[in-house]
Motif scaffolding. Sequence first.
Motif, PDB file in Angstrom:
ATOM      1  N   CYS A 253       0.867  -1.326  -0.164  1.00 29.88           N
ATOM      2  CA  CYS A 253      -0.093  -0.070  -0.010  1.00 29.88           C
ATOM      3  C   CYS A 253       0.950   1.324   0.105  1.00 29.88           C
ATOM      4  O   CYS A 253       1.705   1.645   0.895  1.00 29.88           O
ATOM      5  N   THR A 254       0.669   2.135  -0.997  1.00 33.61           N
ATOM      6  CA  THR A 254       1.370   3.313  -0.894  1.00 33.61           C
ATOM      7  C   THR A 254       1.076   4.303   0.036  1.00 33.61           C
ATOM      8  O   THR A 254       1.877   5.212   0.473  1.00 33.61           O
ATOM      9  N   ILE A 255      -0.328   4.107   0.395  1.00 35.87           N
ATOM     10  CA  ILE A 255      -0.477   5.124   1.546  1.00 35.87           C
ATOM     11  C   ILE A 255      -0.069   4.718   2.907  1.00 35.87           C
ATOM     12  O   ILE A 255       0.063   5.600   3.748  1.00 35.87           O
ATOM     13  N   ALA A 256       0.042   3.396   3.261  1.00 36.35           N
ATOM     14  CA  ALA A 256       0.289   3.038   4.365  1.00 36.35           C
ATOM     15  C   ALA A 256       1.859   2.906   4.626  1.00 36.35           C
ATOM     16  O   ALA A 256       2.343   2.452   5.661  1.00 36.35           O
ATOM     17  N   LYS A 257       2.736   3.859   3.858  1.00 36.98           N
ATOM     18  CA  LYS A 257       4.241   3.747   3.997  1.00 36.98           C
ATOM     19  C   LYS A 257       4.297   4.792   5.541  1.00 36.98           C
ATOM     20  O   LYS A 257       5.204   4.162   6.215  1.00 36.98           O
ATOM     21  N   ASP A 258       3.606   5.658   5.667  1.00 44.31           N
ATOM     22  CA  ASP A 258       3.581   6.305   6.873  1.00 44.31           C
ATOM     23  C   ASP A 258       2.648   5.857   7.864  1.00 44.31           C
ATOM     24  O   ASP A 258       1.175   6.166   7.724  1.00 44.31           O
TER      25      ASP A 258
ATOM     26  N   SER B  22      -4.165  -2.727  -4.152  1.00 41.57           N
ATOM     27  CA  SER B  22      -2.921  -3.392  -4.034  1.00 41.57           C
ATOM     28  C   SER B  22      -2.786  -4.452  -3.112  1.00 41.57           C
ATOM     29  O   SER B  22      -2.395  -5.404  -3.164  1.00 41.57           O
ATOM     30  N   CYS B  23      -3.487  -3.912  -1.857  1.00 43.42           N
ATOM     31  CA  CYS B  23      -3.459  -4.843  -0.822  1.00 43.42           C
ATOM     32  C   CYS B  23      -4.435  -6.289  -1.102  1.00 43.42           C
ATOM     33  O   CYS B  23      -3.867  -7.302  -0.838  1.00 43.42           O
ATOM     34  N   THR B  24      -5.547  -6.022  -1.827  1.00 46.58           N
ATOM     35  CA  THR B  24      -6.200  -7.207  -2.101  1.00 46.58           C
ATOM     36  C   THR B  24      -5.433  -8.114  -3.166  1.00 46.58           C
ATOM     37  O   THR B  24      -5.638  -9.381  -3.152  1.00 46.58           O
ATOM     38  N   GLU B  25      -4.813  -7.339  -4.099  1.00 45.32           N
ATOM     39  CA  GLU B  25      -4.097  -7.971  -5.079  1.00 45.32           C
ATOM     40  C   GLU B  25      -3.132  -9.060  -4.600  1.00 45.32           C
ATOM     41  O   GLU B  25      -2.912 -10.261  -5.002  1.00 45.32           O
ATOM     42  N   VAL B  26      -2.385  -8.419  -3.346  1.00 41.54           N
ATOM     43  CA  VAL B  26      -1.104  -9.120  -2.909  1.00 41.54           C
ATOM     44  C   VAL B  26      -1.268 -10.262  -1.875  1.00 41.54           C
ATOM     45  O   VAL B  26      -0.901 -11.159  -1.584  1.00 41.54           O
ATOM     46  N   CYS B  27      -2.468 -10.289  -1.411  1.00 41.56           N
ATOM     47  CA  CYS B  27      -3.000 -11.028  -0.002  1.00 41.56           C
ATOM     48  C   CYS B  27      -2.971 -12.397  -0.496  1.00 41.56           C
ATOM     49  O   CYS B  27      -3.673 -12.811  -1.350  1.00 41.56           O
ATOM     50  N   PRO B  28      -2.146 -13.061   0.430  1.00 42.53           N
ATOM     51  CA  PRO B  28      -1.920 -14.680   0.122  1.00 42.53           C
ATOM     52  C   PRO B  28      -2.944 -15.522   0.345  1.00 42.53           C
ATOM     53  O   PRO B  28      -3.225 -16.546  -0.118  1.00 42.53           O
TER      54      PRO B  28
END
Lengths: 269, 122
Positions: free
Chosen positions: A186-191, A239-245
Motif C-alpha cells: 500500500c502506497t498510502i500505508a508507508k507512513d 494493491s492490498c487485495t491483489e497481493v494478499c496470499p
Amino acid sequence: MSEAQSGADSHEHHHETGIDTAAADETVALTIFRYDPESDDEPYYEDFEVPIEDGTTVLDTLLHIRDHVDSSLSFRHSCRQGVCGSDAMFINGKQRLGCKTQISDLEPPVRIEPLPGQDVRKDLVVDMQDFYERMEAVEPEDQELEAPGGDTTYEDLEQRKQSPENREEIKLSTRCIQCGACVSSCTIAKDPDQYLGPAAINKAYRFIFDEREPDELNDERMELVEQSNGVWRCQTQFSCTEVCPKDIPLTEHIQRLKRESVKRKLKFW
Amino acid sequence: MSQSRPRTVNTQGISWLLHRLSATFLIVALFGHLLQQHVLNHAYEIELADSAIRMADIGYFAFIVVFLLAASFHGLNGVYQATIGEGMSGRRKQVIRWSLTLIGVVIVVQGMRLALAMGGYI
C-alpha cells in the motif's frame, strides 16, 4: 555468481531443503537482495543458480542456498505451508509468500527482495515491529479477556453463539496470517501516522462485524478505525487485495467500514 | 496492549460522504447536460445570450448553483485528500487546507456573481 553445491552431500539434506538435488535436472537463476547493516555499507544483489524440480518453491530455493551455498543468508520461515505468514517477500516485483510461490510460476531470473516499506534487519528479514504496533492500535483499551471456566455459565455460552450467516460474513477476514504483504504493497500505508494500513483495519473489521463481540468494545474499535488516519485514507488502489496470499478482499472490507462509520453517525430527526 | 500511536480527530466521514454524493450528482448532471445541449437540442453556435436565457429560468439557475457547489467541493476536496495521501501533515497540511478553502470560496462567490448577473437577478 555462487554455484549451488550438488552431489551426495546436498542429497543428504534434501528432506530439509525440499529439493532433491540428485533428481533435479533443471536449475533456476536467482538474484537475491543482500545487506548486513553490521558489515555492509550499502545493499547489493547476489546471483545464485539453484537446482529445481517439480513443485519447488521460492522458500525451497532459499533453504537450499542457506544449507548448501551460503549459510549467512537470512530470511524468516516457519510452517512452510502458508499459515504462519513469516516468509512474505518481494518476489519478482510483487509481495508473495515464499512457501506458496512456485518457481515454475515465475519468470527467471527470479528476483527476491525484502518487503518494501520496512527497515531491513538483514538480507530478507525486515523489522515487523511497526506492523505489529499497527495491529495493536485497533485493540480497545478496556478490553478484558475472560478466563475460561470461572463464572461463565452455559447461558453465557449460548449468548455468544454465532449464526452461520454471521460466520460467512466475517469468514474471509479471519484468514489473515499477519504476513505484512498488504501493508507493504500500500502506497498510502508507508507512513503509519498517516494510515493504519489494511491489515489492522481488517482485524478491526473481523471483530466489529462479529455478532458475538460486545457493543462497547466494537464502538471503541469503530472510533479507532474512523480516525483521520483510519479507513478514510484508503484510496481504493486494491494493491492490498491483489497481493494478499489468503485472498482476503481487504479493500472491500475497508469500504464497508467507511459506510458503517457514516451510517452510525447519520441521525434523522 | 500498545496505544502508542496518536489518535487523530475524525473529521473525515462527512467529507467522504459528500465526496461521493457530489460525484454522483456530477456524473448525472454532466450526462444530462451533454444529452440536453449536444444531442436533443444541438446548438450550431454556443452563444452567451443563450446561456443568459437559460439562466433566467429559476430551475436551471438552481441546478447551476448546485452544480457549482458540488464541482467546487469535489475538485478541491479531491486535491486535499490526495495531498494527505501523499503524506502531507502538520502545518503544511493546514496551509493547504485553508488555501483550498479560500480558493473554493472565491470560485463559489465569483460563480454566483456570474450566474446572478447572467440571469438578470442583479
